[in-house]
Write a protein that holds these residues in place. Structure first.
Motif, PDB file in Angstrom:
ATOM      1  N   GLY A   1      -6.088   2.782  -3.688  1.00 39.19           N
ATOM      2  CA  GLY A   1      -5.950   1.739  -2.674  1.00 39.19           C
ATOM      3  C   GLY A   1      -4.773   0.826  -2.966  1.00 39.19           C
ATOM      4  O   GLY A   1      -4.024   0.455  -2.061  1.00 39.19           O
ATOM      5  N   TYR A   2      -4.598   0.454  -4.226  1.00 36.84           N
ATOM      6  CA  TYR A   2      -3.472  -0.388  -4.628  1.00 36.84           C
ATOM      7  C   TYR A   2      -2.149   0.356  -4.419  1.00 36.84           C
ATOM      8  O   TYR A   2      -1.184  -0.209  -3.902  1.00 36.84           O
ATOM      9  N   ALA A   3      -2.115   1.638  -4.798  1.00 31.22           N
ATOM     10  CA  ALA A   3      -0.898   2.430  -4.645  1.00 31.22           C
ATOM     11  C   ALA A   3      -0.534   2.598  -3.176  1.00 31.22           C
ATOM     12  O   ALA A   3       0.651   2.600  -2.818  1.00 31.22           O
ATOM     13  N   SER A   4      -1.533   2.733  -2.298  1.00 25.39           N
ATOM     14  CA  SER A   4      -1.222   2.884  -0.874  1.00 25.39           C
ATOM     15  C   SER A   4      -0.615   1.612  -0.300  1.00 25.39           C
ATOM     16  O   SER A   4       0.180   1.682   0.637  1.00 25.39           O
ATOM     17  N   GLN A   5      -0.962   0.460  -0.831  1.00 22.29           N
ATOM     18  CA  GLN A   5      -0.371  -0.789  -0.367  1.00 22.29           C
ATOM     19  C   GLN A   5       1.037  -0.990  -0.927  1.00 22.29           C
ATOM     20  O   GLN A   5       1.926  -1.471  -0.242  1.00 22.29           O
TER      21      GLN A   5
ATOM     22  N   PHE B   1       3.201   1.412  -1.975  1.00 27.49           N
ATOM     23  CA  PHE B   1       4.144   2.431  -1.514  1.00 27.49           C
ATOM     24  C   PHE B   1       4.083   2.677  -0.001  1.00 27.49           C
ATOM     25  O   PHE B   1       4.547   3.694   0.478  1.00 27.49           O
ATOM     26  N   LYS B   2       3.526   1.735   0.745  1.00 33.85           N
ATOM     27  CA  LYS B   2       3.400   1.894   2.194  1.00 33.85           C
ATOM     28  C   LYS B   2       4.779   1.908   2.843  1.00 33.85           C
ATOM     29  O   LYS B   2       5.639   1.093   2.532  1.00 33.85           O
ATOM     30  N   VAL B   3       4.985   2.869   3.762  1.00 24.93           N
ATOM     31  CA  VAL B   3       6.250   3.002   4.475  1.00 24.93           C
ATOM     32  C   VAL B   3       6.053   2.451   5.885  1.00 24.93           C
ATOM     33  O   VAL B   3       5.179   2.909   6.624  1.00 24.93           O
TER      34      VAL B   3
END
Length: 174
Positions: free
Chosen positions: A19-23, A25-27
């Motif tokens: 969840g943290y990584a998706s925030q 590295f969000k494009v």
């Protein structure tokens, strides 16, 4: 019991990390591309020269593809995309909308046509009669290319209120 607790905690930690990584590295995508993609037919037919409707919308925003680049969208799509992009386009008077028709007397029910249709406009079953749903058909002609009996043809639809555009008035030369 300890192993169940271990895997629950491990799953929670990995989920939090994802969840943290998706925030992080969000494009961010261009909202104009998403608006144009929502207007397009969505069949991913590739007749515009792009791999799909998303790529065609991106090319239109970049200016690499004309707003009239989607042959299936017709004059309605061309005008809406041009308005979103803030460009002017000339809608051809000869912009004809096509629809597939099946000659049932020649159809053997092979099923190739409805498998080829990206819009699910052809209904039928193997070794049974097939028919075209005219309101869904975009006239892409992909079904006519795979029919071994040559029983599929495309015919021009007469203009109706959804596809006809009033031509812009021409100014008289002084």
């Amino acid at each position: 019991m300890i192993s169940v607790l271990f895997f629950v905690l491990l799953g929670a930690m990995l989920g939090a990390a994802l969840g943290y990584a998706s925030q992080v590295f969000k494009v961010e995508s261009n909202p104009l591309v998403e608006q144009i993609e929502a207007l397009m037919p969505g069949g991913q037919c590739g007749q515009c020269g792009e791999a799909g409707c998303r790529q065609a919308a991106e090319a239109m925003v970049r200016g690499a593809l004309s707003p009239a680049g989607c042959p299936l969208g017709g004059a309605n799509l061309t005008q809406q995309v041009a308005e979103l992009l803030g460009v002017s386009v000339t809608i051809a008077d000869a912009d004809i909308q096509w629809v597939a028709t099946i000659d049932e007397s020649l159809c053997s029910g092979c099923g190739r046509c409805y498998k080829a249709c990206p819009f699910d406009a052809i209904v039928g079953a193997t070794k049974q009669m097939h028919t075209v749903i005219r309101d869904v058909c975009t006239g892409c002609k992909l079904c006519t290319q795979v029919c071994p009996q040559q029983c599929l043809t495309t015919v021009a639809l007469p203009p109706d209120s959804r596809s006809w555009f009033w031509p812009k008035p021409q100014t008289a030369a002084a």
